[in-house]
Enzyme design. Structure first.
Site, short mmCIF file in Angstrom:
data_model
loop_
_atom_site.label_atom_id
_atom_site.label_comp_id
_atom_site.label_asym_id
_atom_site.label_seq_id
_atom_site.Cartn_x
_atom_site.Cartn_y
_atom_site.Cartn_z
CB CYS A 2 -0.78 0.05 1.23
SG CYS A 2 -1.59 -1.49 1.52
N1 GLN Z 1 -1.14 -6.82 3.73
C1 GLN Z 1 -1.77 -5.80 3.80
C2 GLN Z 1 -3.09 -6.07 3.13
O1 GLN Z 1 -3.27 -6.88 2.58
C3 GLN Z 1 -1.14 -4.55 3.41
C4 GLN Z 1 -0.85 -4.67 1.91
C5 GLN Z 1 0.16 -3.70 1.33
O2 GLN Z 1 0.80 -3.04 2.10
N2 GLN Z 1 -0.10 -3.39 0.13
O3 GLN Z 1 -3.76 -5.01 3.02
#
Ligand code: GLN
Length: 233
Positions: A2
């Site tokens: 994210c």
């Molecule tokens: N693992 C977390 C999720 O699935 C964060 C993912 C991310 O940082 N892209 O939301």
């Protein structure tokens, strides 16, 4: 991974922080510049802020839809202003649910917290209820249970238990903002009116500085401290 953002300073609107910058979270939702894992962040978004006019309580608006598709938020964001904001756009890890409750920021009623990364939930021990079965929500519950003030100890411990984990956190409680780098990018812009921490710079202002990996950033009373975390990757 994210992309997330934290702000502590003079009141600024969510539009000013998230939507208007040329490379802000809105643009990062479909064209991030520094993202190493994933191409876009279309699995939801969240904005949390502290409401100074009403006792400083945290308030959140989260959605499982892409930020670019939310005309209602774009319409209201210019009038939602706060001195302390945590916001994120999400690219869900494979196997994680796509639902608003899996989207940062998470809260314990005092802190807002965003996780950029991935962690094996089996290494997390918490009896507190997570908002979602999503790894980030379980990690948030584990950090809340330990106390966000001890983030600098918790992250190296989790990182040692899961060497594959990526553990970039941004958390704030209205008067303090903490962030970690553990496997992904983080940049800081320390201006006269406050401090922005963001997964990547939201514009080309030359004052942005990159935070090295495995570091803790602590923003409090206008002071910024950047220290190395106990363990190096
Ligand atoms: N693992 C977390 C999720 O699935 C964060 C993912 C991310 O940082 N892209 O939301």
């Amino acid at each position: 991974m994210c992309r997330h953002l934290g702000w502590l300073g003079r009141p600024r609107s969510l539009a000013e922080l998230m939507l208007e910058p040329p490379q802000g979270l809105l643009v990062q939702s479909y064209a991030p510049r520094r993202q190493q894992h994933g191409l876009l962040n279309a699995d939801g978004w969240g904005a949390g802020f502290f409401d100074a006019a009403n006792g400083g309580v945290p308030r959140r608006w989260r959605s499982a839809a892409p930020l670019w598709s939310d005309g209602s938020f774009a319409s209201i964001a210019p009038v939602l202003a706060s001195h302390c904001v945590v916001a994120a756009v999400r690219s869900a890890t494979v196997g994680m649910p796509i639902e608003a409750s899996a989207t940062a920021p998470f809260t314990d009623g005092s802190w807002l917290l965003s996780h950029n990364g991935v962690v094996n939930r089996e290494v997390l021990t918490t009896t507190d209820r997570a908002e979602s079965v999503c790894d980030s929500a379980v990690l948030a519950a584990a950090i809340f249970a330990r106390g966000v003030d001890s983030l600098g100890e918790v992250i190296p411990e989790v990182g040692a238990a899961d060497p594959q984990a990526r553990l970039n956190i941004v958390a704030a409680n209205g008067s303090r903002m903490l962030a970690t780098t553990w496997g992904d990018t983080l940049s800081m812009l320390h201006g006269a009116d406050g401090v922005v921490l963001a997964s990547e710079p939201y514009d080309d202002d030359p004052r942005w500085v990159d935070i090295p990996d495995c570091h803790l950033v602590d923003v409090h009373d206008g002071e910024v401290r950047v220290t190395a975390l106990g363990v190096t990757r």
